[in-house]
Write a protein that holds these residues in place. Structure first.
Motif, PDB file in Angstrom:
ATOM      1  N   GLN A 194     -46.776 122.903  -2.114  1.00 44.09           N
ATOM      2  CA  GLN A 194     -47.567 123.537  -3.169  1.00 44.09           C
ATOM      3  C   GLN A 194     -48.987 123.829  -2.698  1.00 44.09           C
ATOM      4  O   GLN A 194     -49.560 124.863  -3.044  1.00 44.09           O
ATOM      5  N   ASP A 240     -44.047 127.397  -4.268  1.00 46.64           N
ATOM      6  CA  ASP A 240     -43.770 126.758  -5.556  1.00 46.64           C
ATOM      7  C   ASP A 240     -42.470 125.940  -5.512  1.00 46.64           C
ATOM      8  O   ASP A 240     -41.527 126.191  -6.266  1.00 46.64           O
ATOM      9  N   ASP A 256     -39.940 122.851  -6.148  1.00 50.56           N
ATOM     10  CA  ASP A 256     -39.692 122.109  -7.383  1.00 50.56           C
ATOM     11  C   ASP A 256     -39.202 120.697  -7.050  1.00 50.56           C
ATOM     12  O   ASP A 256     -38.090 120.516  -6.559  1.00 50.56           O
TER      13      ASP A 256
END
Length: 302
Positions: free
Chosen positions: A228, A233, A235
């Motif tokens: 990040q 992005d 998860d």
């Protein structure tokens, strides 16, 4: 397409055989004389739910291969990437592209020493493949491939390659968010590979222990934090879910890093945990658990 598969191991064998069966012009570039001898003599034996046959694919050492290729697909371990791409420099023409779906981080930068960065494709695959013996590959189970140009730009060539792979029974998607898939696989591998390698225990044994779950969760958390910080992005919940699935359904599995440690071979720890630690330092993200597991695996290598 005229395709060179660099490395005729489990994954290289699966891709090469599938593409050859689909009518693509495929050649293997291989360093192992044993593998070259076996595949030259009896073909590459591929066993999947829908294919059980020997596939005849030309195979040679790099210096014996001539001409330019449309696509080089690199399937070596990360620590062989630099030497492998240098060995095929003479096969790179003005229109040659290179693809890496190798484990870890940093392979594309090594490939860029030979192939221009704008013609490098990066990706991730979770297709299963096991090298049962030299020239014998088994692949049972489902998986997919995600690819995109390493520079982030769209290209008709990426879509053409994805279509050719899919037509050959290698489900492939041209995915502009491929870095998410790459980093999430790195997080998964950093957790399971390193912990299993250090403890010399299977995936299921790690999952049965609360300490094992805690350590793998910390590694995933640190890796996602670095991703990040790098603008990807990733998860964390998705990776943890994948690790939990492995704990429940792949209990007897020995990750490749554990197999390497047991066999006294060099591991890919530099390209997995090590690469994340390096990027964390660059981005100001602390990775103490990753760094500790990296050090312990390095010690285990001897």
């Amino acid at each position: 397409m005229k395709i060179a598969i660099v490395g005729a191991g489990a994954m290289g064998g699966l891709f090469g055989a599938r593409l050859a069966l689909a009518g693509q012009d495929v050649s293997f570039v291989e360093a192992s004389e044993t593998t070259i001898e076996v595949i030259s003599r009896q073909g590459l034996r591929l066993e999947t739910p829908d294919v059980q046959e020997s596939v005849w694919v030309p195979i040679s050492r790099a210096h014996q291969v001539t001409g330019h290729f449309d696509l080089l697909v690199i399937f070596t371990k990360g620590f062989h990437t630099a030497a492998a791409i240098e060995s095929v420099r003479h096969l790179v023409g003005p229109q040659t592209w290179a693809l890496s779906v190798q484990n870890g981080l940093g392979n594309a930068e090594l490939i860029a020493r030979v192939v221009p960065a704008e013609r490098i494709i990066v990706g991730m695959t979770n297709l299963p493949a096991d090298l049962v013996a030299p020239g014998v590959v088994h692949s049972h189970g489902e998986g997919h491939i995600n690819i995109w140009a390493g520079n982030g730009k769209d290209s008709p060539t990426v879509h053409e390659i994805a279509a050719n792979f899919s037509q050959a029974g290698l489900p492939c998607e041209a995915d502009p968010q491929v870095q998410v898939s790459i980093w999430e696989k790195v997080a998964f591998n950093a957790a399971l590979n390193s912990v299993c390698a250090v403890t010399r225990r299977t995936v299921g044994a790690i999952g049965h222990a609360e300490e094992g779950r805690q350590v793998t969760s910390r590694i995933v958390s640190e890796t996602v934090a670095v991703a990040q910080a790098a603008g990807v992005d990733a998860d964390q919940r998705r990776v943890i879910a994948a690790v939990d699935y492995a704990f429940r359904h792949h209990q007897q599995h020995k990750p490749s890093m554990l197999q390497d440690v047991e066999a006294g071979r060099k591991t890919e720890i530099d390209f997995i945990n090590g690469a994340v630690v390096e990027r964390g330092k660059r981005l100001g993200v602390a990775t103490p658990v990753l760094e500790m597991l990296f050090s312990l695996v390095k010690l285990s290598e001897g």
